[in-house]
Design a protein around this motif. Sequence first.
Motif, PDB file in Angstrom:
ATOM      1  N   LYS A 174       1.347  -0.838  -0.265  1.00 46.70           N
ATOM      2  CA  LYS A 174       0.093   0.219   0.372  1.00 46.70           C
ATOM      3  C   LYS A 174       0.882   1.128  -0.626  1.00 46.70           C
ATOM      4  N   LYS A 175       0.313   2.449  -1.196  1.00 48.27           N
ATOM      5  CA  LYS A 175       1.292   3.386  -1.135  1.00 48.27           C
ATOM      6  C   LYS A 175       0.847   4.569  -1.143  1.00 48.27           C
ATOM      7  N   ARG A 176       1.151   5.941  -0.597  1.00 49.28           N
ATOM      8  CA  ARG A 176       0.524   6.959  -0.787  1.00 49.28           C
ATOM      9  C   ARG A 176       1.211   8.345  -1.256  1.00 49.28           C
ATOM     10  N   CYS A 177       0.884   8.162  -2.290  1.00 49.70           N
ATOM     11  CA  CYS A 177       1.140   9.810  -3.245  1.00 49.70           C
ATOM     12  C   CYS A 177       0.725  10.936  -3.260  1.00 49.70           C
ATOM     13  N   ASN A 178       1.313  11.671  -3.359  1.00 50.10           N
ATOM     14  CA  ASN A 178       1.676  13.381  -3.240  1.00 50.10           C
ATOM     15  C   ASN A 178       1.222  13.807  -4.892  1.00 50.10           C
ATOM     16  N   LEU A 179       0.416  13.892  -5.394  1.00 51.31           N
ATOM     17  CA  LEU A 179       0.362  14.136  -7.177  1.00 51.31           C
ATOM     18  C   LEU A 179      -0.058  14.881  -7.488  1.00 51.31           C
ATOM     19  N   PRO A 180       0.078  15.707  -8.272  1.00 52.31           N
ATOM     20  CA  PRO A 180      -0.321  16.896  -9.368  1.00 52.31           C
ATOM     21  C   PRO A 180      -1.705  16.647  -9.592  1.00 52.31           C
ATOM     22  N   GLU A 181      -2.679  17.045  -9.931  1.00 54.53           N
ATOM     23  CA  GLU A 181      -3.778  17.331  -9.965  1.00 54.53           C
ATOM     24  C   GLU A 181      -3.856  18.405 -11.356  1.00 54.53           C
ATOM     25  N   GLY A 182      -3.163  18.881 -11.150  1.00 51.27           N
ATOM     26  CA  GLY A 182      -3.904  20.665 -12.132  1.00 51.27           C
ATOM     27  C   GLY A 182      -3.885  22.295 -11.379  1.00 51.27           C
ATOM     28  N   ASN A 183      -3.513  22.992 -11.927  1.00 46.98           N
ATOM     29  CA  ASN A 183      -4.063  24.417 -11.537  1.00 46.98           C
ATOM     30  C   ASN A 183      -3.603  24.442 -10.072  1.00 46.98           C
ATOM     31  N   HIS A 184      -2.005  23.852  -9.909  1.00 46.28           N
ATOM     32  CA  HIS A 184      -1.202  24.133  -9.026  1.00 46.28           C
ATOM     33  C   HIS A 184      -1.618  23.455  -7.620  1.00 46.28           C
ATOM     34  N   LYS A 185      -2.891  22.780  -8.228  1.00 44.00           N
ATOM     35  CA  LYS A 185      -3.392  21.746  -6.925  1.00 44.00           C
ATOM     36  C   LYS A 185      -2.950  20.535  -6.891  1.00 44.00           C
ATOM     37  N   ARG A 186      -3.185  19.894  -5.348  1.00 41.69           N
ATOM     38  CA  ARG A 186      -2.439  17.876  -5.408  1.00 41.69           C
ATOM     39  C   ARG A 186      -2.866  17.616  -5.225  1.00 41.69           C
ATOM     40  N   THR A 187      -3.448  15.966  -5.029  1.00 37.68           N
ATOM     41  CA  THR A 187      -4.157  15.038  -5.004  1.00 37.68           C
ATOM     42  C   THR A 187      -3.261  13.957  -3.846  1.00 37.68           C
ATOM     43  N   ILE A 188      -3.668  13.679  -2.759  1.00 35.98           N
ATOM     44  CA  ILE A 188      -3.136  12.396  -1.746  1.00 35.98           C
ATOM     45  C   ILE A 188      -4.115  11.065  -2.594  1.00 35.98           C
ATOM     46  N   GLN A 189      -3.598  10.422  -3.576  1.00 30.27           N
ATOM     47  CA  GLN A 189      -3.734   9.538  -3.719  1.00 30.27           C
ATOM     48  C   GLN A 189      -3.635   7.792  -2.940  1.00 30.27           C
ATOM     49  N   THR A 190      -4.021   6.856  -3.087  1.00 28.02           N
ATOM     50  CA  THR A 190      -3.329   5.519  -2.354  1.00 28.02           C
ATOM     51  C   THR A 190      -3.121   4.348  -3.917  1.00 28.02           C
ATOM     52  N   PHE A 191      -1.837   3.795  -3.701  1.00 29.92           N
ATOM     53  CA  PHE A 191      -2.413   2.341  -4.761  1.00 29.92           C
ATOM     54  C   PHE A 191      -1.572   1.681  -3.681  1.00 29.92           C
ATOM     55  N   TYR A 192      -2.302   0.024  -4.539  1.00 33.45           N
ATOM     56  CA  TYR A 192      -1.941  -0.536  -3.512  1.00 33.45           C
ATOM     57  C   TYR A 192      -1.876  -2.078  -4.664  1.00 33.45           C
ATOM     58  N   SER A 193       0.045  -2.849  -4.493  1.00 30.15           N
ATOM     59  CA  SER A 193       0.119  -3.941  -5.570  1.00 30.15           C
ATOM     60  C   SER A 193      -0.226  -5.008  -5.564  1.00 30.15           C
ATOM     61  N   HIS A 194      -0.315  -5.164  -6.738  1.00 36.13           N
ATOM     62  CA  HIS A 194      -0.776  -6.330  -7.317  1.00 36.13           C
ATOM     63  C   HIS A 194       0.680  -7.545  -6.850  1.00 36.13           C
ATOM     64  N   ASP A 195       1.367  -7.456  -7.011  1.00 32.88           N
ATOM     65  CA  ASP A 195       2.600  -8.699  -6.309  1.00 32.88           C
ATOM     66  C   ASP A 195       2.107  -9.317  -5.128  1.00 32.88           C
TER      67      ASP A 195
END
Length: 115
Positions: A80-101
């Motif tokens: 499980k990994k949480r990432c702070n990613l660019p969303e556009g218009n100088h905004k950011r979003t926190i997204q969570t990803f889960y490995s399929h490994d």
Amino acid sequence: MLLQNVEVLHRKDTYGSLLRDQYMAENVSWILQKEQQRGNDCIFISGHNEHVAKWGSYDSMGKLLSNQYRYYVIGTNFYKKRCNLPEGNHKRTIQTFYSHDPLAKIAKLAGFKIC
């Protein structure tokens, strides 16, 4: 590095990818030399597996570096990994990803906090 990037981006053939890895290897060597001047014997770099790999069908950065240096590749994965990613218009979003490994999932289910 900016001039290197411009040159790579303006390539219309497949050589651009090879040139990119060549420049990355040259830049890592330059960084290592600067660190050695400061008394540091080694560096740690992070990159995509195709670039850091010492094997493969093309001369990746890792393959080029392994011809010059004692070079170790450490693979990592997360369940499980949480990432702070660019969303556009100088905004950011926190997204969570889960490995399929399946190994990452088994390690998580084993109950070790480090996993």
